[in-house]
Design a protein around this motif. Structure first.
Motif, PDB file in Angstrom:
ATOM      1  N   GLU A  30       0.848  -1.377  -0.062  1.00 55.93           N
ATOM      2  CA  GLU A  30       0.029   0.007   0.029  1.00 55.93           C
ATOM      3  C   GLU A  30       0.813   1.406   0.035  1.00 55.93           C
ATOM      4  O   GLU A  30       0.427   2.180  -0.571  1.00 55.93           O
ATOM      5  N   LYS A  31       1.842   1.302   0.762  1.00 54.31           N
ATOM      6  CA  LYS A  31       2.700   2.323   0.950  1.00 54.31           C
ATOM      7  C   LYS A  31       4.087   2.379   0.122  1.00 54.31           C
ATOM      8  O   LYS A  31       4.821   3.493  -0.108  1.00 54.31           O
ATOM      9  N   ARG A  32       3.932   1.489  -1.113  1.00 55.90           N
ATOM     10  CA  ARG A  32       5.049   1.403  -1.735  1.00 55.90           C
ATOM     11  C   ARG A  32       5.146   2.265  -2.893  1.00 55.90           C
ATOM     12  O   ARG A  32       4.073   2.511  -3.595  1.00 55.90           O
ATOM     13  N   ILE A  33       6.281   2.886  -3.385  1.00 59.56           N
ATOM     14  CA  ILE A  33       6.400   3.570  -4.323  1.00 59.56           C
ATOM     15  C   ILE A  33       7.336   3.151  -5.344  1.00 59.56           C
ATOM     16  O   ILE A  33       8.557   2.730  -4.854  1.00 59.56           O
ATOM     17  N   GLU A  34       7.153   2.756  -6.558  1.00 57.78           N
ATOM     18  CA  GLU A  34       8.051   2.087  -7.447  1.00 57.78           C
ATOM     19  C   GLU A  34       8.662   3.362  -8.336  1.00 57.78           C
ATOM     20  O   GLU A  34       8.103   4.124  -8.994  1.00 57.78           O
ATOM     21  N   VAL A  35       9.861   3.167  -8.390  1.00 59.00           N
ATOM     22  CA  VAL A  35      10.647   4.116  -9.261  1.00 59.00           C
ATOM     23  C   VAL A  35      11.859   3.568 -10.163  1.00 59.00           C
ATOM     24  O   VAL A  35      12.300   2.491  -9.875  1.00 59.00           O
ATOM     25  N   HIS A  36      11.655   4.024 -11.480  1.00 64.25           N
ATOM     26  CA  HIS A  36      12.619   3.471 -12.452  1.00 64.25           C
ATOM     27  C   HIS A  36      13.800   4.393 -12.570  1.00 64.25           C
ATOM     28  O   HIS A  36      13.629   5.679 -12.635  1.00 64.25           O
ATOM     29  N   PHE A  37      14.898   3.845 -12.699  1.00 68.54           N
ATOM     30  CA  PHE A  37      16.217   4.688 -12.851  1.00 68.54           C
ATOM     31  C   PHE A  37      16.982   4.147 -14.117  1.00 68.54           C
ATOM     32  O   PHE A  37      17.023   2.932 -14.287  1.00 68.54           O
TER      33      PHE A  37
END
Lengths: 232, 232
Positions: A34-41
DNA sequence: CAAAGATAATGACATATATCAATATATCGG
DNA sequence: CCGATATATTGATATATGTCATTATCTTTG
């Protein structure tokens, strides 16, 4: 299937691939999800920088990341090369909430960020997870001791041997690999100048211990390499 | 008052002197107290040795102890000098139950041993204690990163400066101190030969930065020493 | 107190490693 | 596909640091 496929699967998918979440029940996984933020680098992008506040727990799901201490005169010391699915955690989480090393993507990567409040509450409420976490940082600490000995008591051939064995065993899991680490990176892993790192690699090549072609490496004689690591 | 005075007081006495047990209630302290074994070590005696099983949690109540990794060619790397009341804990506790460094008394010392079962159950059942423990090992880890940079990126004067500042700030808490560490120990703290350590100390003395007489040290110019530490 | 052993100090020398400079090779944007 | 820019390679040289040998000093013990 595109690069966002991973996104929809959530934490349960990672649980299957890695043991780091094995102690968490479904409710707890949902809580993280629920709290997760997915980021692409992209390759070369900084994920977090030494000296900035450490507000998140970070889990690498795709790609590769180097962690490194920024020292004097623009010299870096690479501590680890992280692959999926592993988390990247610094000691700041339980100390001063700061990053004590930097992390940079060396390949295109995907990471999940979870705020520390959620993470710490899991640690407090699930003793199994806490013990698992303690085990993880303990293993990292043990590796750091080996690194200490390698960097302070071995000569250059021994240090390069250690780097090659690390890449083979811990990062790529194969005798032959194509790495996205530069020669400077290899030097930063072994605490020497890039010129010296290049020279040792050439010696190993001439002696038939390894095959090198640009960024393609193949370890031909592991025993010999281990021996060089042992004799310093 | 004799050397055994400490004995009768038990863990409560230590709680007053150190923050490490501040999260424990009286029942928990009694629990440790019951399992506690107090051991006296003479200067120079080995407390535990790298490579042996790690069965106890250890708390130093009197004296001073050096922890060190035994590396190649009989070379040691001193990781820390521990003073009372601090615990001496290795990463083996939560990993492979082995000691990954050795500990030796450098002064006559007293240590309390508590079996790991008791210790781990406290960690499991008291989240505050667990967090406190995590904080402790995190701080140690942060210090290790500083050590990494000192040992791998600084030249000898910078490394000796770091050792002197460490002794001043973290061990003796004073600009002047008499140490029981030998020149070899100082060399093992800074990753160099004892001859080199001696030479740098003499240079610092000639430049008026420190006063040395055998094992009596006095830091005369802390700013200068910090500057040497910074410039490497 | 004297002898013996350990630790410390110093100098001469050897060497591992960094630095600097030059060239080669790879990579990338237009 | 080509010039531009970054990265890799190599050689010559400088230097930080270790090693070895010698002497001095401290510490222990009978």
């Amino acid at each position: 299937m595109n690069q966002y496929t991973q996104y929809s699967k959530g934490c349960s998918a990672c649980k299957d691939k890695a043991d780091i979440f094995s102690c968490l029940c479904q409710t707890e996984l949902d809580q993280i999800d629920e709290k997760r933020i997915e980021v692409h680098f992209k390759a070369g992008e900084l994920i977090f920088k030494q000296g900035t506040p450490n507000m998140h727990f970070l889990c690498l799901t795709q790609g590769k990341v180097k962690t490194y201490i920024e020292g004097f005169n623009d010299k870096n010391l690479i501590l680890s090369v992280v692959k999926p699915v592993e988390y990247i955690l610094g000691p700041g989480i339980y100390a001063d909430q700061m990053h004590h090393f930097s992390a940079m993507a060396i390949e295109d990567s995907v990471a999940c960020l979870v705020d520390l409040v959620t993470f710490k509450s899991l640690i407090r409420n699930n003793p199994d997870f806490a013990e698992d976490f303690l085990k993880k940082i303990s293993l990292q600490s043990i590796y750091n001791y080996e690194l200490f000995i390698s960097l302070t008591q071995k000569q250059m051939p021994g240090r390069i041997a250690d780097v090659l064995l690390y890449l083979k065993d811990k990062v790529y899991g194969s005798n032959s690999f194509r790495t996205s680490l530069s020669r400077q990176d290899l030097a930063d892993m072994s605490g020497m100048s890039k010129e010296s790192a290049i020279r040792i690699l050439r010696e190993f090549k001439d002696e038939g211990i390894i095959q090198v072609n640009g960024n393609d490496f193949e370890i031909l004689n592991t025993e010999h390499l281990s021996k060089i690591s042992q004799t310093g």
